[in-house]
Design an enzyme around this catalytic site. Structure first.
Site, PDB file in Angstrom:
ATOM      1  CG  HIS A  77      -8.206   0.727  -4.374  1.00 17.48           C
ATOM      2  ND1 HIS A  77      -6.912   0.673  -4.844  1.00 17.48           N
ATOM      3  CD2 HIS A  77      -8.444  -0.481  -3.781  1.00 17.48           C
ATOM      4  CE1 HIS A  77      -6.392  -0.512  -4.554  1.00 17.48           C
ATOM      5  NE2 HIS A  77      -7.288  -1.220  -3.906  1.00 17.48           N
ATOM      6  CG  HIS A  83      -9.358  -2.761  -1.282  1.00 23.85           C
ATOM      7  ND1 HIS A  83      -9.360  -3.390  -2.509  1.00 23.85           N
ATOM      8  CD2 HIS A  83     -10.628  -2.890  -0.796  1.00 23.85           C
ATOM      9  CE1 HIS A  83     -10.575  -3.877  -2.753  1.00 23.85           C
ATOM     10  NE2 HIS A  83     -11.348  -3.588  -1.732  1.00 23.85           N
ATOM     11  CG  ASP A 107      -3.802  -3.738  -0.245  1.00 26.58           C
ATOM     12  OD1 ASP A 107      -4.951  -3.267  -0.213  1.00 26.58           O
ATOM     13  OD2 ASP A 107      -3.337  -4.315  -1.255  1.00 26.58           O
ATOM     14  CG  HIS A 108      -3.673  -0.025  -2.473  1.00 25.27           C
ATOM     15  ND1 HIS A 108      -2.928   0.164  -3.618  1.00 25.27           N
ATOM     16  CD2 HIS A 108      -4.061  -1.329  -2.483  1.00 25.27           C
ATOM     17  CE1 HIS A 108      -2.870  -0.968  -4.300  1.00 25.27           C
ATOM     18  NE2 HIS A 108      -3.551  -1.886  -3.625  1.00 25.27           N
ATOM     19  CG  HIS A 131     -10.461  -3.143  -7.663  1.00 21.63           C
ATOM     20  ND1 HIS A 131     -10.078  -4.448  -7.906  1.00 21.63           N
ATOM     21  CD2 HIS A 131     -10.032  -2.857  -6.390  1.00 21.63           C
ATOM     22  CE1 HIS A 131      -9.459  -4.929  -6.844  1.00 21.63           C
ATOM     23  NE2 HIS A 131      -9.423  -3.990  -5.908  1.00 21.63           N
ATOM     24  CG  ASP A 162      -5.494  -3.157  -6.269  1.00 22.41           C
ATOM     25  OD1 ASP A 162      -6.094  -3.645  -5.303  1.00 22.41           O
ATOM     26  OD2 ASP A 162      -4.258  -3.194  -6.382  1.00 22.41           O
ATOM     27  CG  HIS A 210      -0.850  -5.198  -6.021  1.00 26.57           C
ATOM     28  ND1 HIS A 210      -1.773  -6.200  -6.103  1.00 26.57           N
ATOM     29  CD2 HIS A 210      -1.308  -4.350  -5.063  1.00 26.57           C
ATOM     30  CE1 HIS A 210      -2.757  -5.975  -5.247  1.00 26.57           C
ATOM     31  NE2 HIS A 210      -2.490  -4.853  -4.590  1.00 26.57           N
TER      32      HIS A 210
END
Length: 289
Positions: free
Chosen positions: A50, A52, A54-55, A130, A198, A256
């Site tokens: 996805h 976000h 941090d990914h 999510h 997530d 995570h």
């Protein structure tokens, strides 16, 4: 979720023969790869769960590095609906003076479905639950046949192109004698690695993980903070362990973690209450399968 002195944000590299498959690409991923001795230029596929930060924050830098080393390298990027637009925004955000041959595959599957089907492996993906479109993946090596050398010796079958037919699953006629492929060969079952992060617990997560040799699964909180996990649509260590149990997984690797945890002992012990074969991921950890 957030970089700390001990841990970086999400990225898992899977090496399979000539393929380099990267699950997520958080900030600093290529430097982490460099430190651990992984050739960043070997990445052939990037599987984004996805968008976000941090990914995905390491994607643009990694692409630029790869593009500097080879003329028009081919990279496939998989991701949720909207990935094409977001990758274009990334590419437009800097002066990108190298060439990369990108193929982008957007995924919006209500049930697990094959999104890449190669000669030796396939990639299966499905939507998760999510607060933004999110995908989980499974890498599935295809079963293969090996020649039974003892059978060949016993039946005086020599080398030649007929052995390729046996390996392909076809019975043959050798010197006038019928050779049954099921007697002359044996099947080696392919390995399966699934990556689920997530998301809330959902049926698709269980189906993606089904029968995995390794399930890499988020465990943002211990079960003591289940309410917080539900609020942000994440999973606890108990949730991850229950998925591993229901999906008949062989080994569970938790990752995570919230930065609130100074170590992962509480998380691992929580998961072990519900699933025995579980470890917590560490940066630079390498596992051979």
């Amino acid at each position: 979720m957030v970089p700390t002195k001990e841990r970086n944000v999400p990225a898992v590299f899977l090496k399979y023969k000539s393929e380099g498959i990267l699950f997520d690409c958080g900030e600093g991923t290529q430097r982490q790869m460099n430190i651990t001795g992984i050739n960043r230029n070997k990445v052939t596929k990037i599987l984004l769960t996805h968008w976000h930060g941090d990914h995905v924050s390491g994607v643009i830098g990694l692409l630029q590095t790869i593009g500097n080393r080879e003329i028009n390298p081919k990279i496939m990027i998989f991701g949720p609906k909207g990935t094409k637009k977001r990758v274009k925004c990334l590419m437009d955000s800097i002066y990108f003076d190298v060439q990369v041959n990108l193929k982008i595959v957007e995924i919006d599957e209500k049930k697990p479905k094959t999104v890449f089907n190669g000669k030796e492996f396939k990639i299966v993906a499905a939507n998760m639950v999510h607060n933004t479109p999110c995908i989980s993946y499974a890498f599935i090596e295809k079963d293969r046949r090996n020649i039974d050398k003892d059978f060949l010796k016993k039946n005086k079958i020599g080398p030649g192109p007929h052995l390729k037919q046996l390996s392909a699953g076809k019975s043959i006629t050798y010197k006038g004698k019928e050779i049954d492929v099921n007697k002359a060969t044996y099947v080696i079952k392919g390995k399966k690695i699934s990556y689920v992060v997530d998301t809330e617990v959902c049926n698709n997560a269980i189906e993606i993980a089904e029968g995995s040799d390794i399930l890499i699964c988020e465990s943002t909180y211990s079960s003591k903070l289940a309410n917080k996990a539900r609020e942000f649509r994440h999973m606890t260590s108990k949730d991850a362990a229950m998925i591993a149990n229901k999906a008949n997984v062989k080994k569970l690797i938790l990752t995570h973690f919230s930065q609130r945890y100074k170590n992962c002992l509480e998380i691992q012990e929580d998961a072990q209450t519900y699933f025995d074969n579980v470890i917590c991921a560490e940066d630079f950890m390498k596992i051979s399968l």
